[in-house]
Scaffold this motif. Structure first.
Motif, PDB file in Angstrom:
ATOM      1  N   ASP A 156       0.821  -1.272   0.069  1.00  0.00           N
ATOM      2  CA  ASP A 156      -0.053  -0.072   0.072  1.00  0.00           C
ATOM      3  C   ASP A 156       0.807   1.530   0.000  1.00  0.00           C
ATOM      4  N   GLN A 157       2.051   1.239   0.737  1.00  0.00           N
ATOM      5  CA  GLN A 157       2.945   2.426   0.867  1.00  0.00           C
ATOM      6  C   GLN A 157       3.529   2.627  -0.452  1.00  0.00           C
ATOM      7  N   TYR A 158       4.164   1.879  -1.029  1.00  0.00           N
ATOM      8  CA  TYR A 158       4.902   1.939  -2.586  1.00  0.00           C
ATOM      9  C   TYR A 158       3.724   2.146  -3.475  1.00  0.00           C
ATOM     10  N   PHE A 159       2.617   1.358  -3.400  1.00  0.00           N
ATOM     11  CA  PHE A 159       1.718   1.766  -4.478  1.00  0.00           C
ATOM     12  C   PHE A 159       1.143   3.354  -4.626  1.00  0.00           C
ATOM     13  N   ASN A 160       0.981   3.817  -3.514  1.00  0.00           N
ATOM     14  CA  ASN A 160       0.666   5.237  -3.123  1.00  0.00           C
ATOM     15  C   ASN A 160       1.710   5.927  -3.626  1.00  0.00           C
ATOM     16  N   TYR A 161       2.884   5.706  -3.206  1.00  0.00           N
ATOM     17  CA  TYR A 161       4.191   6.432  -3.638  1.00  0.00           C
ATOM     18  C   TYR A 161       4.215   6.722  -5.324  1.00  0.00           C
ATOM     19  N   GLY A 162       4.097   5.218  -6.016  1.00  0.00           N
ATOM     20  CA  GLY A 162       3.910   5.452  -7.352  1.00  0.00           C
ATOM     21  C   GLY A 162       2.822   6.429  -7.927  1.00  0.00           C
ATOM     22  N   ARG A 163       1.770   6.193  -7.663  1.00  0.00           N
ATOM     23  CA  ARG A 163       0.565   6.924  -7.762  1.00  0.00           C
ATOM     24  C   ARG A 163       0.850   8.483  -7.631  1.00  0.00           C
ATOM     25  N   TRP A 164       1.355   8.909  -6.521  1.00  0.00           N
ATOM     26  CA  TRP A 164       1.540  10.244  -6.359  1.00  0.00           C
ATOM     27  C   TRP A 164       2.755  10.615  -7.161  1.00  0.00           C
ATOM     28  N   ARG A 165       3.828   9.932  -7.253  1.00  0.00           N
ATOM     29  CA  ARG A 165       4.811  10.533  -8.225  1.00  0.00           C
ATOM     30  C   ARG A 165       4.467  10.850  -9.605  1.00  0.00           C
ATOM     31  N   ARG A 166       3.517   9.934 -10.085  1.00  0.00           N
ATOM     32  CA  ARG A 166       2.848  10.233 -11.202  1.00  0.00           C
ATOM     33  C   ARG A 166       2.156  11.582 -11.452  1.00  0.00           C
ATOM     34  N   VAL A 167       1.477  12.012 -10.500  1.00  0.00           N
ATOM     35  CA  VAL A 167       0.951  13.458 -10.218  1.00  0.00           C
ATOM     36  C   VAL A 167       1.855  14.430 -10.234  1.00  0.00           C
ATOM     37  N   VAL A 168       3.065  14.284  -9.714  1.00  0.00           N
ATOM     38  CA  VAL A 168       4.085  15.222  -9.753  1.00  0.00           C
ATOM     39  C   VAL A 168       4.553  15.302 -11.168  1.00  0.00           C
ATOM     40  N   ALA A 169       4.673  14.369 -11.739  1.00  0.00           N
ATOM     41  CA  ALA A 169       5.381  14.309 -12.993  1.00  0.00           C
ATOM     42  C   ALA A 169       4.094  15.279 -14.136  1.00  0.00           C
ATOM     43  N   ARG A 170       2.894  14.907 -13.956  1.00  0.00           N
ATOM     44  CA  ARG A 170       1.981  15.509 -14.535  1.00  0.00           C
ATOM     45  C   ARG A 170       2.010  17.159 -14.167  1.00  0.00           C
ATOM     46  N   LEU A 171       2.411  17.493 -12.799  1.00  0.00           N
ATOM     47  CA  LEU A 171       2.568  18.705 -12.618  1.00  0.00           C
ATOM     48  C   LEU A 171       3.628  19.441 -13.085  1.00  0.00           C
ATOM     49  N   HIS A 172       4.942  18.850 -13.080  1.00  0.00           N
ATOM     50  CA  HIS A 172       6.158  19.292 -13.422  1.00  0.00           C
ATOM     51  C   HIS A 172       6.763  18.343 -14.430  1.00  0.00           C
ATOM     52  N   PRO A 173       6.163  18.583 -15.701  1.00  0.00           N
ATOM     53  CA  PRO A 173       6.732  17.590 -17.002  1.00  0.00           C
ATOM     54  C   PRO A 173       8.578  17.730 -17.045  1.00  0.00           C
TER      55      PRO A 173
END
Length: 326
Positions: A219-236
């Motif tokens: 669960d910890q690492y699934f959410n890390y990956g999920r939110w790191r994708r959001v960061v990538a969308r915000l900061h291409p």
């Protein structure tokens, strides 16, 4: 004169660790003024009672409410209630050494950085926790992040926890409450893009307690990956190869497994991954007892696959309302 330091701590269901974490903060050998602000989320255990007792015992400890229980909102509430020129984030399950604040502030002054952090030293108790700790301190498990695996002092894209100049936090508006996870990386990115410096030093070592089960680790690492994708969308452009490796592995392994039903040599891909994780896990756990070593490959695979699947399946709704920047 030594600057006033405010330690901020988001707290939610931390009855097991809170008293020890607070004691470590209050036991710092910092020569100046020190305060600790606890941002209390809606805990379902005895956390609030423990926090109230600790606050009554020492006037340096204060509490502020964090009704949502979300980490970035708790951090921002604690920052708003604090008075120090230096703001140090410490989590309720982290264990900082007695010279942590003194050394961190010294590095801030020596380097002129806006944020200083060190090593997230994972230390487990049970066989599984120790296996997870091995994985978290190896490039095989987490890539080459210096705050995980160590390295030379210098500028960094992010650090563990962080000891900040208040002016830097005010300049960027604090933590973005949109980010339930990855809020540290995202804010450090804003500090750097506004002319600030984030500095890693291996001299700051914080004990981190890993998750106690594979379910919680996943669960910890699934959410890390999920939110790191959001960061990538915000900061291409910020998603470097280290972050793209797990989702690439997931796609390649699944595709090769399916292709293998029609062309058997394709099964060499998942077999090679399994062999690499197994042999690598045994190599990085040298010196541990067998009960730990047999669990290390499982811990590594859990981290890889959970992070990768989280990144791939991250829903676009998590990015709603965000405007991409550089």
């Amino acid at each position: 004169m030594s600057p006033r330091v405010s330690v901020i701590m988001p707290v939610l269901n931390e009855s097991r660790h809170l008293a020890d974490s607070v004691a470590m903060v209050l036991g710092q050998d910092w020569p100046g003024e020190l305060e600790l602000v606890l941002a209390l989320g809606p805990s379902s255990d005895a956390t609030d009672e423990i926090a109230a007792r600790l606050s009554a015992q020492d006037p340096r400890v204060r509490t502020v409410p964090n009704p949502s229980g979300r980490t970035p909102e708790g951090l921002n509430a604690a920052i708003a209630a604090s008075t120090g020129e230096i703001i140090a984030r410490v989590d309720a399950h982290a264990e900082i050494p007695g010279d942590y604040l003194r050394d961190a502030v010294a590095v801030l002054e020596e380097t002129g950085a806006d944020n200083v952090g060190g090593i997230m030293d994972a230390v487990g108790v049970s066989a599984l926790e120790r296996a997870i700790a091995c994985a978290m301190k190896s490039p095989l498990g987490v890539g080459g992040s210096r705050f995980h695996v160590g390295g030379q002092a210098g500028e960094s894209d992010t650090v563990y926890l962080g000891v900040f100049r208040r002016e830097a936090l005010e300049r960027v508006g604090g933590y973005d409450p949109h980010f339930a996870r990855a809020q540290d990386w995202e804010m450090n990115h804003r500090i750097r893009t506004t002319g600030g410096r984030v500095w890693f030093t291996p001299d700051l070592v914080v004990t981190y307690r890993p998750r106690s089960s594979l379910t919680r680790l996943a669960d910890q690492y699934f959410n890390y990956g999920r939110w790191r994708r959001v960061v990538a969308r915000l900061h291409p452009g910020t998603a470097n190869p280290r972050y793209l490796a797990p989702p690439t592995m997931v796609v390649a392994t699944v595709a090769a497994t399916l292709l293998g039903f029609a062309w058997r040599p394709a099964w060499l891909v998942p077999a090679g991954y399994a062999a690499g994780v197994t042999l690598g896990g045994w190599a990085i756990s040298k010196g541990e007892e067998p009960a730990v070593r047999v669990r290390v490959p499982v811990a590594i695979a859990t981290m890889h696959w959970s992070w990768g699947l989280g990144f791939i399946t991250s829903p676009t709704r998590l990015s709603a309302g965000l405007s991409p920047t550089n």
